[in-house]
Design a protein around this motif. Structure first.
Motif, PDB file in Angstrom:
ATOM      1  N   LEU A 408     -15.465  75.622  11.543  1.00  0.00           N
ATOM      2  CA  LEU A 408     -16.222  76.312  10.500  1.00  0.00           C
ATOM      3  C   LEU A 408     -16.125  77.821  10.683  1.00  0.00           C
ATOM      4  O   LEU A 408     -15.928  78.567   9.710  1.00  0.00           O
ATOM      5  N   ASP A 409     -16.248  78.270  11.918  1.00  0.00           N
ATOM      6  CA  ASP A 409     -16.202  79.699  12.230  1.00  0.00           C
ATOM      7  C   ASP A 409     -14.875  80.312  11.786  1.00  0.00           C
ATOM      8  O   ASP A 409     -14.832  81.303  11.050  1.00  0.00           O
ATOM      9  N   THR A 410     -13.777  79.732  12.229  1.00  0.00           N
ATOM     10  CA  THR A 410     -12.462  80.299  11.908  1.00  0.00           C
ATOM     11  C   THR A 410     -12.098  80.101  10.439  1.00  0.00           C
ATOM     12  O   THR A 410     -11.414  80.935   9.841  1.00  0.00           O
ATOM     13  N   GLY A 411     -12.557  79.006   9.851  1.00  0.00           N
ATOM     14  CA  GLY A 411     -12.223  78.730   8.457  1.00  0.00           C
ATOM     15  C   GLY A 411     -12.967  79.589   7.464  1.00  0.00           C
ATOM     16  O   GLY A 411     -12.557  79.705   6.306  1.00  0.00           O
ATOM     17  N   SER A 412     -14.061  80.224   7.897  1.00  0.00           N
ATOM     18  CA  SER A 412     -14.884  80.982   6.952  1.00  0.00           C
ATOM     19  C   SER A 412     -14.200  82.238   6.436  1.00  0.00           C
ATOM     20  O   SER A 412     -14.627  82.814   5.430  1.00  0.00           O
ATOM     21  N   VAL A 413     -13.134  82.696   7.101  1.00  0.00           N
ATOM     22  CA  VAL A 413     -12.443  83.906   6.633  1.00  0.00           C
ATOM     23  C   VAL A 413     -11.455  83.593   5.518  1.00  0.00           C
ATOM     24  O   VAL A 413     -10.972  84.509   4.832  1.00  0.00           O
ATOM     25  N   ARG A 414     -11.137  82.320   5.324  1.00  0.00           N
ATOM     26  CA  ARG A 414     -10.215  81.968   4.244  1.00  0.00           C
ATOM     27  C   ARG A 414     -10.989  81.821   2.945  1.00  0.00           C
ATOM     28  O   ARG A 414     -12.080  81.245   2.916  1.00  0.00           O
ATOM     29  N   THR A 415     -10.427  82.340   1.881  1.00  0.00           N
ATOM     30  CA  THR A 415     -11.103  82.311   0.592  1.00  0.00           C
ATOM     31  C   THR A 415     -10.325  81.444  -0.386  1.00  0.00           C
ATOM     32  O   THR A 415      -9.142  81.170  -0.198  1.00  0.00           O
ATOM     33  N   SER A 416     -11.005  81.041  -1.434  1.00  0.00           N
ATOM     34  CA  SER A 416     -10.346  80.294  -2.505  1.00  0.00           C
ATOM     35  C   SER A 416     -10.059  81.247  -3.652  1.00  0.00           C
ATOM     36  O   SER A 416     -10.833  82.163  -3.924  1.00  0.00           O
ATOM     37  N   ARG A 417      -8.950  81.027  -4.319  1.00  0.00           N
ATOM     38  CA  ARG A 417      -8.599  81.858  -5.465  1.00  0.00           C
ATOM     39  C   ARG A 417      -9.422  81.435  -6.674  1.00  0.00           C
ATOM     40  O   ARG A 417      -9.802  80.279  -6.815  1.00  0.00           O
ATOM     41  N   LEU A 418      -9.661  82.391  -7.546  1.00  0.00           N
ATOM     42  CA  LEU A 418     -10.322  82.086  -8.804  1.00  0.00           C
ATOM     43  C   LEU A 418      -9.390  81.234  -9.652  1.00  0.00           C
ATOM     44  O   LEU A 418      -8.206  81.540  -9.784  1.00  0.00           O
ATOM     45  N   LYS A 419      -9.912  80.157 -10.196  1.00  0.00           N
ATOM     46  CA  LYS A 419      -9.080  79.269 -11.002  1.00  0.00           C
ATOM     47  C   LYS A 419      -8.626  79.979 -12.264  1.00  0.00           C
ATOM     48  O   LYS A 419      -9.379  80.675 -12.918  1.00  0.00           O
ATOM     49  N   ARG A 420      -7.378  79.767 -12.585  1.00  0.00           N
ATOM     50  CA  ARG A 420      -6.812  80.392 -13.786  1.00  0.00           C
ATOM     51  C   ARG A 420      -7.374  79.714 -15.028  1.00  0.00           C
ATOM     52  O   ARG A 420      -7.736  78.559 -15.021  1.00  0.00           O
ATOM     53  N   GLY A 421      -7.422  80.443 -16.124  1.00  0.00           N
ATOM     54  CA  GLY A 421      -7.921  79.858 -17.362  1.00  0.00           C
ATOM     55  C   GLY A 421      -8.655  80.896 -18.170  1.00  0.00           C
ATOM     56  O   GLY A 421      -8.087  81.580 -19.014  1.00  0.00           O
ATOM     57  N   GLU A 422      -9.942  81.066 -17.862  1.00  0.00           N
ATOM     58  CA  GLU A 422     -10.747  82.028 -18.616  1.00  0.00           C
ATOM     59  C   GLU A 422     -10.276  83.442 -18.320  1.00  0.00           C
ATOM     60  O   GLU A 422     -10.112  83.821 -17.163  1.00  0.00           O
ATOM     61  N   PRO A 423      -9.999  84.253 -19.318  1.00  0.00           N
ATOM     62  CA  PRO A 423      -9.501  85.607 -19.072  1.00  0.00           C
ATOM     63  C   PRO A 423     -10.550  86.476 -18.412  1.00  0.00           C
ATOM     64  O   PRO A 423     -11.743  86.292 -18.586  1.00  0.00           O
ATOM     65  N   GLY A 424     -10.083  87.451 -17.630  1.00  0.00           N
ATOM     66  CA  GLY A 424     -10.990  88.395 -16.990  1.00  0.00           C
ATOM     67  C   GLY A 424     -11.343  89.526 -17.938  1.00  0.00           C
ATOM     68  O   GLY A 424     -10.965  89.547 -19.102  1.00  0.00           O
ATOM     69  N   ASP A 425     -12.086  90.492 -17.398  1.00  0.00           N
ATOM     70  CA  ASP A 425     -12.518  91.624 -18.205  1.00  0.00           C
ATOM     71  C   ASP A 425     -11.813  92.893 -17.735  1.00  0.00           C
ATOM     72  O   ASP A 425     -12.347  93.975 -17.801  1.00  0.00           O
ATOM     73  N   GLY A 426     -10.599  92.733 -17.222  1.00  0.00           N
ATOM     74  CA  GLY A 426      -9.998  93.824 -16.467  1.00  0.00           C
ATOM     75  C   GLY A 426      -9.165  94.792 -17.267  1.00  0.00           C
ATOM     76  O   GLY A 426      -8.757  94.555 -18.386  1.00  0.00           O
ATOM     77  N   ALA A 427      -8.933  95.904 -16.623  1.00  0.00           N
ATOM     78  CA  ALA A 427      -7.925  96.847 -17.090  1.00  0.00           C
ATOM     79  C   ALA A 427      -6.621  96.447 -16.431  1.00  0.00           C
ATOM     80  O   ALA A 427      -6.629  95.878 -15.345  1.00  0.00           O
ATOM     81  N   GLY A 428      -5.507  96.698 -17.049  1.00  0.00           N
ATOM     82  CA  GLY A 428      -4.239  96.244 -16.525  1.00  0.00           C
ATOM     83  C   GLY A 428      -3.615  97.208 -15.555  1.00  0.00           C
ATOM     84  O   GLY A 428      -4.020  98.353 -15.403  1.00  0.00           O
ATOM     85  N   GLY A 429      -2.545  96.739 -14.932  1.00  0.00           N
ATOM     86  CA  GLY A 429      -1.743  97.570 -14.055  1.00  0.00           C
ATOM     87  C   GLY A 429      -0.298  97.176 -14.236  1.00  0.00           C
ATOM     88  O   GLY A 429       0.005  96.178 -14.863  1.00  0.00           O
ATOM     89  N   ALA A 430       0.601  97.950 -13.683  1.00  0.00           N
ATOM     90  CA  ALA A 430       2.015  97.678 -13.875  1.00  0.00           C
ATOM     91  C   ALA A 430       2.804  98.290 -12.751  1.00  0.00           C
ATOM     92  O   ALA A 430       2.313  99.128 -12.010  1.00  0.00           O
ATOM     93  N   PRO A 431       4.056  97.878 -12.596  1.00  0.00           N
ATOM     94  CA  PRO A 431       4.912  98.539 -11.624  1.00  0.00           C
ATOM     95  C   PRO A 431       5.030 100.012 -11.962  1.00  0.00           C
ATOM     96  O   PRO A 431       4.980 100.410 -13.128  1.00  0.00           O
ATOM     97  N   ALA A 432       5.154 100.816 -10.941  1.00  0.00           N
ATOM     98  CA  ALA A 432       5.275 102.250 -11.177  1.00  0.00           C
ATOM     99  C   ALA A 432       6.754 102.628 -11.250  1.00  0.00           C
ATOM    100  O   ALA A 432       7.485 102.456 -10.305  1.00  0.00           O
ATOM    101  N   GLY A 433       7.169 103.123 -12.393  1.00  0.00           N
ATOM    102  CA  GLY A 433       8.529 103.599 -12.536  1.00  0.00           C
ATOM    103  C   GLY A 433       9.562 102.499 -12.482  1.00  0.00           C
ATOM    104  O   GLY A 433      10.724 102.745 -12.161  1.00  0.00           O
ATOM    105  N   ARG A 434       9.185 101.260 -12.789  1.00  0.00           N
ATOM    106  CA  ARG A 434      10.143 100.138 -12.741  1.00  0.00           C
ATOM    107  C   ARG A 434      10.427  99.673 -14.166  1.00  0.00           C
ATOM    108  O   ARG A 434       9.545  99.625 -14.992  1.00  0.00           O
TER     109      ARG A 434
END
Length: 434
Positions: A408-434
């Motif tokens: 339990l101690d060592t496993g607590s540092v691992r996280t689960s990813r947010l499930k894909r599906g519902e869109p976020g409320d984010g601003a976008g990003g992109a490669p720089a100069g690519r």
């Protein structure tokens, strides 16, 4: 490699809001070759605990694991094998330089590994210092170490910390513990200082598989070091920057000042992968409706200052409650993951210290959070330590298997990813100069 940085946040703050939160998702792929960042040479050091407590089946499994790691090295990689007890001994190659991997050198190393015996104490700082000295000879390489131990470090906390500080920034290190006599917090310190992972290999017979997997993962890295450079306005400050996926790692204290407004945060070596970081910025209130750049994040190669990707963190003050109270899903998700880790750590430390009331409260709350956030794996481990009845009352279990608490101690540092599906409320990003 090519990189994309995406910023997820709700930029709208209440009229009196002072904290800006954003999750930075960095994704790298190997579809495009960036000429200015050629794949780095690989340099690997394999560190095997050969202290007295490793006698019997442990040393046999450790020999098999170290041999598996060596055999997983591709031709052309640099490598060495260290035997660690109360001293650090370079058992292969002879001399003070890393060997060049080939059929012949891998075979020679495996023979030397087969001669490893268990005796002496455990002084992990010395092992890491020797690894650093060996890897220093290859500054252009992806420098990585694998460390395995089964016991408590015999060094003082001060000596151990000095060793970690001396090694920081020189190489990354993934560590693992076997048996139940080692201290998870000691390996956690290695992970924190050297930007690696730590884990519990509960089934000793699978140790070779762990070594083989870690070696192959290290060999897949193609960029030796990238930094996140974060700029904030003059009247703002960064409260924290944490890696939140795939594992929790606080980068806040690793900041290197560039100037009054800008700092660099190390992220270690990269292959084709995805990582996420939680950035929190504190800044004074602005006028309603005013939008400002609260932060400017760049993913950079430190040696050349080449920018691979960049993104803005924004802030707008509003009296519209519908806008200011909207919770960004990624920010909420990883805030909950970090809270779950903290509750588990505080609960386990309280349990070890005999404070049953605090342990019960923290672990009981962690159980509820794990269940509501879909962390079935963590809830299963928590259930071995604490039980929660239908009324919501938590009780510590008696006669808990020590291995369950370590897992339990060592496993607590691992996280689960947010499930894909519902869109976020984010601003976008992109490669720089690519």
């Amino acid at each position: 490699m090519t990189f994309v940085l995406h910023v997820d946040q709700n930029k709208y703050l209440p009229a009196d809001g002072t904290q800006v939160h954003a999750v930075l998702t960095v994704e790298s792929t190997s579809e495009v070759t960036v000429e200015t960042s050629r794949p780095a040479q690989a340099a690997e050091v394999i560190i095997v605990d050969t202290s007295g407590s490793m006698s019997g089946s442990k040393i046999r499994d450790a020999r098999a694991a170290a041999a598996a790691a060596v055999q997983a090295l591709p031709d052309g990689a640099r490598f060495a094998v260290i035997s660690g007890d109360d001293q650090a001994r370079l058992i292969y190659p002879r001399g003070k330089q890393l060997a060049l991997a080939s059929h012949a050198t891998r075979s020679e190393a495996v023979k030397e590994i087969g001669r490893l015996l268990a005796s002496g104490g455990t002084e992990i700082g010395k092992w890491l210092r020797l690894a650093g000295d060996l890897l220093d000879g290859h500054p252009e390489a992806v420098r990585h170490a694998i460390l395995m131990t089964d016991g408590q470090n015999n060094e003082s906390a001060t000596v151990f910390q000095k060793a970690l500080t001396a090694c920081q920034g020189r190489f990354t290190c993934d560590s693992m513990g076997i048996g139940t006599d080692w201290v998870p917090s000691e390996l956690a310190k290695i992970s924190d200082a050297l930007l690696g992972t730590h884990t519990f290999v509960r089934d000793q017979s699978t140790l070779a598989d762990y070594f083989r997997t870690l070696t192959r993962t290290a060999m897949s890295k193609t960029v030796a070091e990238l930094i996140l450079r974060v700029w904030v306005p003059k009247d703002a400050k960064i409260l924290y920057l944490k890696q939140v996926s795939p594992t929790l790692l606080d980068l806040t204290g690793k900041r290197a000042e560039v100037n009054e407004l800008t700092g660099d945060y190390p992220t270690g070596s990269w292959g084709a992968e995805e990582r996420e970081f939680h950035l929190c910025i504190e800044m004074p209130v602005r006028n309603l409706g005013q939008e400002v750049r609260a932060g400017w994040v760049k993913l950079m190669l430190p040696e050349t200052q080449e920018v691979f990707a960049a993104g803005n963190v924004l802030a707008t003050w509003t009296d519209d409650l519908a806008q200011s109270t909207r919770i960004n899903r990624k920010v909420a998700h990883y805030t909950g993951q970090a809270e779950l880790h903290t509750l588990i750590q505080e609960g386990l430390r309280a349990r070890e210290g005999g404070d049953e009331d605090t342990a019960t409260a923290r672990l009981g709350k962690a159980m509820k959070l794990a269940e509501t956030s879909g962390r079935e794996d963590t809830a299963r481990l928590l259930n071995k330590i604490v039980e929660v009845d239908e009324s919501g009352t938590a009780r510590l279990r008696r006669n808990v298997d020590k291995a369950d608490a370590i897992e339990l101690d060592t496993g607590s540092v691992r996280t689960s990813r947010l499930k894909r599906g519902e869109p976020g409320d984010g601003a976008g990003g992109a490669p720089a100069g690519r």
